[in-house]
Design an enzyme around this catalytic site. Structure first.
Site, short mmCIF file in Angstrom:
data_model
loop_
_atom_site.label_atom_id
_atom_site.label_comp_id
_atom_site.label_asym_id
_atom_site.label_seq_id
_atom_site.Cartn_x
_atom_site.Cartn_y
_atom_site.Cartn_z
CD GLN A 89 -5.40 1.41 0.20
OE1 GLN A 89 -6.11 2.24 0.73
NE2 GLN A 89 -5.02 1.51 -1.06
CB SER A 90 -0.91 3.83 6.00
OG SER A 90 -0.90 4.73 7.09
#
Ligand SMILES: Cc1ncc(COP(=O)(O)O)c(C=O)c1O
Length: 344
Positions: A89-90
């Site tokens: 989920q960067s």
């Protein structure tokens, strides 16, 4: 406004920043907005939110400012391909994928498989932006960096010109970027006739380093307070080194010492990316008082820290606080379950 302690003028700082390679990608200055209902609800200081979540590209966020310089450096080095990687989920990877798309660069993302590997939120946007995405079993950190560098070698042998986004250069350029953000705040404060005492940010790296560097360079009253989203044993070293590497890049003749860095681990909870009841509460208070959405991983934990500091009397009601909204909101959609589990 007290300017007696400044090392450079705002114009001088901006001129030094302009010397570095950069691309014009974001919408700046980002707004600095008063939050009267939030201030009243918390019975405390005047709160302003600096809206880095409105930085213009791909749902915004602090990394657009940082990528202004990292992608600027990539293009300066004649790269045609960006290689990056972090958690699934960067926000950084999502923003890199979008900027690469905007500039016609290829983008390869290698993401550490984790508990948020469903194609939602940031990961969904990575795919939509056309990045070459692969989930790998290397943990985020030095091992994942090795994966990125090995991929870059392969791409080079295929005839491409890759640029790898990785610390320490990327962190130093983040600090440059957030010294620029401070210059922006300095101007906005003058225009608005305010002078904040504190700036809170969810950071354990380059963002806070830049806030410290910028406010010291300009001799501002503004004291940066970092609220870490992740446990790093060498956190203070990272922040100090990022600030001092950025100072070198900007030809600023001073150093940041450890005792100038205020950063707390007290609001991380169990682990990075694992929500706490306090962060969910903070997220809902800000949404319900101001219609502004924080993110589940960084800004909500930072805001939980700010609320706690107000409640504990560390900040008085006659002070002024800026909260740096560093973005990250697409991750909300990957956390829908956890966010609806806790009623307030
Ligand atoms: C939304 C958001 N806020 C804050 C940060 C922290 O930035 P830094 O690594 O510069 O401390 C990040 C980093 O990924 C982020 O995505």
């Amino acid at each position: 406004m007290n300017q007696e302690n400044n090392i450079v003028t705002r114009l001088g700082l901006c001129q030094r920043i302009e010397q570095l390679p950069q691309v014009d990608i974001g919408h700046y200055p980002t707004p600095l907005e008063p939050c009267p209902r939030l201030s009243e609800a918390l019975g405390g200081p005047r709160i302003y939110i600096k809206r880095e979540d409105c930085s213009g590209v791909a749902f915004g966020g602090n990394k657009i400012r940082q990528l202004t310089f990292t992608i600027g450096e990539a293009i300066h080095q004649n790269a045609d391909t960006i290689v990056h990687g972090a958690t699934t989920q960067s926000n950084h990877c999502r923003q890199a994928a979008a900027v690469a798309a905007q500039l016609g660069l290829k983008c390869y993302l290698r993401l550490s498989r984790d508990h948020k590997s469903l194609v939602q939120g940031n990961l969904l946007l990575d795919h939509l932006a056309g990045a070459d995405v692969e989930l790998v079993d290397a943990p985020f950190g030095p091992e994942l960096d090795l994966v990125k560098y090995a991929l870059a070698d392969k791409l080079r042998s295929d005839g491409l010109r890759p640029y790898v986004i990785a610390a320490p250069q990327s962190t130093a350029l983040a600090a440059v970027a957030f010294s620029w953000c401070i210059a922006e705040i300095h101007k906005q404060q003058q225009e608005m006739g305010i002078e904040a005492d504190l700036i809170y940010a969810g950071s354990a790296g380059g963002t806070q380093a830049g806030l410290i560097l910028g406010s010291k360079a300009l001799g501002m009253k503004l004291q940066p307070v970092g609220v870490a989203p992740i446990y790093w044993e060498d956190k203070i070293d990272r922040i100090r080194q990022a600030a001092n590497n950025a100072a070198k890049l900007l030809n600023l003749d001073f150093q940041i010492a450890d005792d100038e860095i205020s950063n707390t681990d007290a609001y991380i909870g169990q682990a990075y990316g694992v929500l706490t009841p306090e962060c969910i509460q903070a997220l809902k208070i800000v949404a319900q008082m101001e219609g502004i959405f924080l993110d589940p991983v960084y800004t909500s934990k930072a805001f939980a820290g700010l609320i706690d500091h107000i409640r504990k009397g560390k900040i008085s009601s006659d002070q002024t606080v800026i909260f740096l909204h560093t973005g990250g909101t697409p991750a909300l959609f990957a956390y829908n379950q956890e966010l609806t589990d806790v009623p307030i």
